[in-house]
Write an enzyme that holds these catalytic residues in place. Structure first.
Site, mmCIF file in Angstrom:
data_model
loop_
_atom_site.group_PDB
_atom_site.id
_atom_site.type_symbol
_atom_site.label_atom_id
_atom_site.label_comp_id
_atom_site.label_asym_id
_atom_site.label_seq_id
_atom_site.Cartn_x
_atom_site.Cartn_y
_atom_site.Cartn_z
ATOM 1 N N LYS A 143 0.834 -1.181 0.000
ATOM 2 C CA LYS A 143 0.000 0.000 0.000
ATOM 3 C C LYS A 143 0.885 1.253 0.000
ATOM 4 O O LYS A 143 2.037 1.124 0.420
ATOM 5 C CB LYS A 143 -0.944 -0.014 1.193
ATOM 6 C CG LYS A 143 -0.261 0.349 2.531
ATOM 7 C CD LYS A 143 -1.239 0.405 3.644
ATOM 8 C CE LYS A 143 -1.509 1.798 4.093
ATOM 9 N NZ LYS A 143 -0.506 2.422 4.954
ATOM 10 N N HIS A 235 -6.487 -0.705 6.828
ATOM 11 C CA HIS A 235 -6.488 -1.509 8.061
ATOM 12 C C HIS A 235 -7.860 -1.540 8.758
ATOM 13 O O HIS A 235 -8.353 -2.608 9.128
ATOM 14 C CB HIS A 235 -5.431 -0.997 9.038
ATOM 15 C CG HIS A 235 -4.060 -0.864 8.437
ATOM 16 N ND1 HIS A 235 -3.584 -1.737 7.493
ATOM 17 C CD2 HIS A 235 -3.069 0.036 8.634
ATOM 18 C CE1 HIS A 235 -2.353 -1.380 7.141
ATOM 19 N NE2 HIS A 235 -2.023 -0.295 7.822
ATOM 20 N N LYS A 340 -0.670 3.221 22.491
ATOM 21 C CA LYS A 340 -0.925 2.353 21.332
ATOM 22 C C LYS A 340 -1.952 1.323 21.776
ATOM 23 O O LYS A 340 -1.723 0.582 22.729
ATOM 24 C CB LYS A 340 0.373 1.666 20.900
ATOM 25 C CG LYS A 340 0.217 0.800 19.640
ATOM 26 C CD LYS A 340 1.583 0.341 19.140
ATOM 27 C CE LYS A 340 1.470 -0.624 17.969
ATOM 28 N NZ LYS A 340 1.154 0.006 16.693
#
Ligand code: BG6
Length: 485
Positions: A143, A235, A340
């Site tokens: 990508k 994603h 995260k």
């Protein structure tokens, strides 16, 4: 496990993706003996390097990008497979140099395009002119495949002039992540979930992919893309399709991709009329991440003070099909966030009647939390009776917690690229994205970009190290819901 001999060629072998992900993954595969003894790894780049200098460079990069102590025998075995070929990728005549190393007539020949998409066309032409395209030749495309539907079609058309669809492997590395794959196991190997997975029992679904890292030195690339194209188009859309799809007939290439595609076809387009109510776009300002001061997006190195590129997106997605009628999916993703964390939260409907009114006026609904990374696992939030003889029946929320590290011990979780490289070598396409999926997904993303172009709603600021703009909270509050924190 099947492991055919293969000539695995990385175009752009000295680039960031190759050094960070591809070479370390090949090291891990070598370590566990998953590469065929005759498999060769060919690095292609335009730098004038001797074979020795190339091997030295690979050795150095492995040391930099693999956190565990390296096994010197594994490194040597890997280096013994490696060859360097200098090619200026836009000069088709230079591709014949590959013929000195690879043998596509007798072995599987994989070409991994770890380069800018503008080079995909020239590489295809070069390979074809050098006679390197045979029925067993496979190409892997990284990508971004385009920046909208039109440009992705151009790229796909170019590649299709040389390769048929069953030779093209479009990577979304999230499909190689262990826990993303586990969504399939969770949904289709457990009857309690197969029967509780639709509008009858589910109120809404939340998908969060929060990144702690800020943009830093990646400003040049990122500012052209933005979070919608960089993360949502690929994603988040892939996670969404795995959560929402119908049971595939089996796990073969076409079955999985056909079901994912049906979900993409059922996404309700966002329009200029509703974009301000359905989508929040934000940009981080200065803040603190884990106690460390972080500059705002506009002040990053190489940043332009007038950029209106989004670093955060939250979207209410509606899927117009039988299973998900009236069940919104809320997606959010951002850079420079508090931590995260990637997770899917399935929020079940509240019960129709409460018999515990004496002690609990409103029964909170159950939640299934699928932690994708880090700290992979599955949790179910449920109500239990508090033990004791006190009057009445007291309820308390508690967690049924399956932590993968506890359940599966110290077993190392394989990296996404390791799995995907193996699958390409084996010729399995199920974990790669087909052309229709890429194009459907772009079509839906384009509807948002077009709506943004027509709205005057400004970007919403948020401090680095937070959970995004306040408007993202309001997006759910409007529907009387709130984000899982
Ligand atoms: C990439 C994006 O595809 O995924 C990056 O281009 C992002 O911007 C990265 O940081 C996130 O991947 P992971 O595996 O760290 O969640």
């Amino acid at each position: 496990m099947e492991k055919p001999p293969c000539d695995f060629t990385i175009f752009g072998v000295l680039g960031d993706l190759s050094q960070r992900n591809l070479l370390p993954s090949l090291y891990q595969l070598e370590k566990v003996a998953l590469l065929h003894p005759e498999t060769r790894i060919i690095g292609v780049a335009r730098h004038d390097l001797s074979q020795e200098a190339f091997l030295e460079e690979v050795r150095h990069k492995l040391q930099s990008f693999i956190s565990e102590p390296l096994e010197s025998e594994t490194v040597e075995r890997l280096l013994a497979r490696m060859h360097y070929v200098l090619i200026n990728l836009d000069v088709p005549e230079e591709y014949i140099r590959l013929l000195e190393v690879v043998n596509p007539q007798e072995r599987v020949f994989v070409s991994y395009f770890s380069v800018a998409p503008s080079l995909f066309g020239p590489i295809c032409t070069g390979l074809a002119q050098a006679g390197l395209v045979t029925p067993t030749t496979r190409v892997v495309l990284e990508k971004p495949i385009g920046r909208n539907l039109a440009t992705s079609q151009e790229i796909n058309d170019l590649v299709a002039t040389v390769f048929s669809e069953n030779q093209v492997y479009r990577i979304d590395h999230y499909l190689g992540k262990e826990t993303v794959m586990n969504l399939l196991a969770l949904r289709f190997a457990n009857s309690i979930f197969t029967t509780n997975w639709d509008h009858n029992t589910i109120d809404h679904v939340q998908i969060t992919v929060a990144e702690e890292v800020a943009i830093g030195s990646r400003w040049g690339y990122f500012d052209q893309a933005g979070q919608l194209r960089d993360m949502v188009q690929n994603h988040l859309m892939q996670i969404l399709t795995l959560v929402a799809m119908e049971p595939p007939v089996n796990l073969n290439d076409d079955s999985l991709r056909t079901e994912k595609l049906k979900v993409l076809k059922a996404l309700r387009p966002i329009t200029a009329k509703n974009v301000d109510k359905r989508v929040v776009r934000g940009q981080y300002g200065p803040g603190f991440i884990k106690g460390k001061a972080v500059p705002g997006y506009l002040e990053e190195q190489g940043g332009h003070p007038a950029s209106i590129t989004e670093t955060f997106v939250a979207i209410r997605v509606d899927i117009d099909n039988w299973r998900w009628a009236g069940v919104p999916f809320y997606l959010r993703t951002g850079k420079a966030m508090a931590c995260k964390r990637s997770e899917v939260v399935i929020n079940y409907k509240p019960l129709p009647h409460n018999i515990f009114t004496g002690n609990c006026r409103k029964l909170p609904a159950n939640k299934l939390i699928i932690r994708l990374q880090p700290d992979e696992g599955v949790e179910i939030e449920m109500l239990n009776k508090v033990p004791g003889l006190s009057d009445g029946l007291h309820l308390k929320r508690s967690m049924l917690d399956l932590s993968f590290s506890e359940a599966f011990g110290k077993e190392r979780i394989a990296g996404a690229y390791e799995r995907l490289i193996l699958e390409v070598m084996q010729g399995k396409q199920a974990l790669f994205i087909c052309r229709d999926e890429v194009e459907r997904s772009w079509q839906w993303i384009d509807s948002i970009q077009e709506a943004w172009a027509r709205t005057s709603e400004p970007l919403k600021p948020y401090p680095a190290g937070s959970w995004g703009p306040v408007a993202s909270v309001a997006l759910l509050a409007r529907d009387e819901r709130e984000w899982e924190e």
